[in-house]
Design a protein around this motif. Structure first.
Motif, PDB file in Angstrom:
ATOM      1  N   ARG A 197      20.154  32.984  49.453  1.00  0.00           N
ATOM      2  CA  ARG A 197      20.039  31.596  48.993  1.00  0.00           C
ATOM      3  C   ARG A 197      21.183  30.737  49.501  1.00  0.00           C
ATOM      4  NH1 ARG A 197      19.741  32.683  42.708  1.00  0.00           N
ATOM      5  NH2 ARG A 197      21.463  34.029  43.383  1.00  0.00           N
ATOM      6  N   LEU A 198      22.234  31.373  49.992  1.00  0.00           N
ATOM      7  CA  LEU A 198      23.398  30.652  50.507  1.00  0.00           C
ATOM      8  C   LEU A 198      23.414  30.596  52.033  1.00  0.00           C
ATOM      9  CD1 LEU A 198      26.072  32.272  48.162  1.00  0.00           C
ATOM     10  CD2 LEU A 198      24.871  30.102  47.838  1.00  0.00           C
ATOM     11  N   LYS A 199      22.300  31.024  52.661  1.00  0.00           N
ATOM     12  CA  LYS A 199      22.303  31.148  54.117  1.00  0.00           C
ATOM     13  C   LYS A 199      21.135  30.397  54.754  1.00  0.00           C
ATOM     14  CE  LYS A 199      24.417  35.760  53.902  1.00  0.00           C
ATOM     15  NZ  LYS A 199      24.304  37.181  54.277  1.00  0.00           N
ATOM     16  N   ASN A 200      21.386  29.812  55.903  1.00  0.00           N
ATOM     17  CA  ASN A 200      20.342  29.240  56.744  1.00  0.00           C
ATOM     18  C   ASN A 200      19.990  30.265  57.815  1.00  0.00           C
ATOM     19  OD1 ASN A 200      20.420  26.694  55.401  1.00  0.00           O
ATOM     20  ND2 ASN A 200      22.196  26.113  56.640  1.00  0.00           N
ATOM     21  N   ASN A 201      18.755  30.672  57.861  1.00  0.00           N
ATOM     22  CA  ASN A 201      18.318  31.684  58.822  1.00  0.00           C
ATOM     23  C   ASN A 201      18.267  31.075  60.218  1.00  0.00           C
ATOM     24  OD1 ASN A 201      16.970  33.650  60.359  1.00  0.00           O
ATOM     25  ND2 ASN A 201      15.796  34.341  58.572  1.00  0.00           N
ATOM     26  N   GLU A 202      19.105  31.575  61.114  1.00  0.00           N
ATOM     27  CA  GLU A 202      19.186  31.057  62.474  1.00  0.00           C
ATOM     28  C   GLU A 202      18.466  31.960  63.481  1.00  0.00           C
ATOM     29  OE1 GLU A 202      20.341  28.179  63.019  1.00  0.00           O
ATOM     30  OE2 GLU A 202      21.397  27.775  61.113  1.00  0.00           O
ATOM     31  N   GLY A 203      17.745  32.980  63.007  1.00  0.00           N
ATOM     32  CA  GLY A 203      16.998  33.837  63.922  1.00  0.00           C
ATOM     33  C   GLY A 203      17.248  35.305  63.682  1.00  0.00           C
TER      34      GLY A 203
END
Length: 336
Positions: free
Chosen positions: A212-218
């Protein structure tokens, strides 16, 4: 005496001759009393005492302002004693040490930072200089604002406790020294050594993993192929490493990964080596030596295992199909 003249404060004059009498009247806060005196001659005059028993009140209040280094205001009307509090400015109020009773002597007799208190069991042994060393003296703040000379510091979380909740203690054996952290059970929980090692008897936690604290970049689609290119080998620190690390332990064989081989595919895992980082983040050596964020390499290994597992699953499915095809073909040949 043929006569005399009475003069008041307004220069009004009253002439008295031999055949005149002067009657002094008490009142207005003035009391007149006769005292024993002489015979009335020039050298032995009669004595008369005038005493003010009460002062008349002023018709208007009078104000006195104090200026300069001591300021304040006094208001009075003459009916009673008046007092005033003065404020003394810090810049205008100073004392010489010699002018303060006992101060010079007290400062002269204070405990020196390298001395031992003769009457204090709490400081016993903490103020000595062993073999000319400076590492075991009474704790003090040096000219740079650093705490110096403290061999041990205790922390108490509650009042009236006889046992400390935490204790930090410095110990040395020869050229090797360590900083020990004890809990309230007097057990060592953490150790920092001058060789750069850190020991902990519990978990070491850092960062965060909550998605929930992360933006998935791949995804790590190339983890398996990249992992196969990592250079993993046994090694001993060379002379350059020993020079910069100032490691006092004898060189021993260890296992590690080449930071450069990892950096080709995952530069996020490579950071400056701690010994080569200056106060402003610059490279101390100018060589920009590197190290790995080993805790993050677990993610690459996990991704590689997932890809390998998927590859194995595909191979198993392919083998199963081939086995089924072969079995079918064999049955057909056996059929008459």
């Amino acid at each position: 005496m043929s006569g005399f003249t009475l003069v008041d404060g307004d220069d009004l004059r009253f002439y008295v001759n031999n055949d005149h009498y002067v009657h002094l009247v008490e009142g207005g806060g003035i009391d007149i009393a006769y005292q024993a005196g002489g015979d009335g001659s020039e050298h032995a005059p009669k004595l008369m005492r005038f005493m003010v028993t009460s002062a008349p009140k002023l018709s208007n209040n009078q104000v006195v302002d104090f200026l300069g280094d001591a300021t304040g205001t006094l208001t009075f009307n003459g009916s009673a004693r008046a007092s005033v509090y003065l404020t003394v400015s810090s810049s205008g109020h100073g004392h010489e040490m010699s002018g303060i009773n006992g101060l010079t002597g007290a400062l002269s007799n204070k405990l020196d930072k390298t001395a031992q208190a003769a009457d204090s069991a709490a400081l016993a042994g903490k103020g000595l200089r062993y073999s000319g060393g400076n590492w075991n003296k009474v704790a003090h703040i040096d000219s740079s604002g650093n705490l110096e000379g403290a061999r041990g510091i205790s922390f108490y979380g509650a009042t009236n406790k006889t046992e400390s909740d935490w204790r930090i203690y410095y110990a040395a054996t020869g050229d090797n020294s360590s900083l020990y952290f004890y809990n309230d059970g007097n057990s060592v929980r953490h150790i920092f050594t001058d060789e750069g090692d850190f020991y902990a008897d519990g978990e070491v936690r850092a960062g965060y993993s909550d998605e929930r604290l992360k933006n998935n970049e791949g995804e790590l689609t190339n983890a398996l192929a990249a992992l196969c290119q990592w250079k993993i080998f046994k090694y001993t620190p060379n002379t350059t490493a020993q020079q910069w690390l100032n490691n006092k332990k004898p060189p021993q064989v260890d296992i590690g990964i080449s930071a450069q081989s990892v950096e080709q595919h995952f530069p996020e895992l490579v950071v400056p080596a701690p010994f080569d980082i200056g106060e402003t983040g610059e490279s101390i050596t100018g060589e920009h030596y590197k190290t790995l964020r080993y805790e993050r390499t677990v993610a690459v290994v996990a991704a590689a295992l997932q890809q390998l597992a998927k590859h194995c699953e595909q191979q198993e499915q392919r083998i199963a199909k081939l086995e089924n095809a072969l079995a079918t073909k064999t049955r057909r040949r056996k059929t008459p």
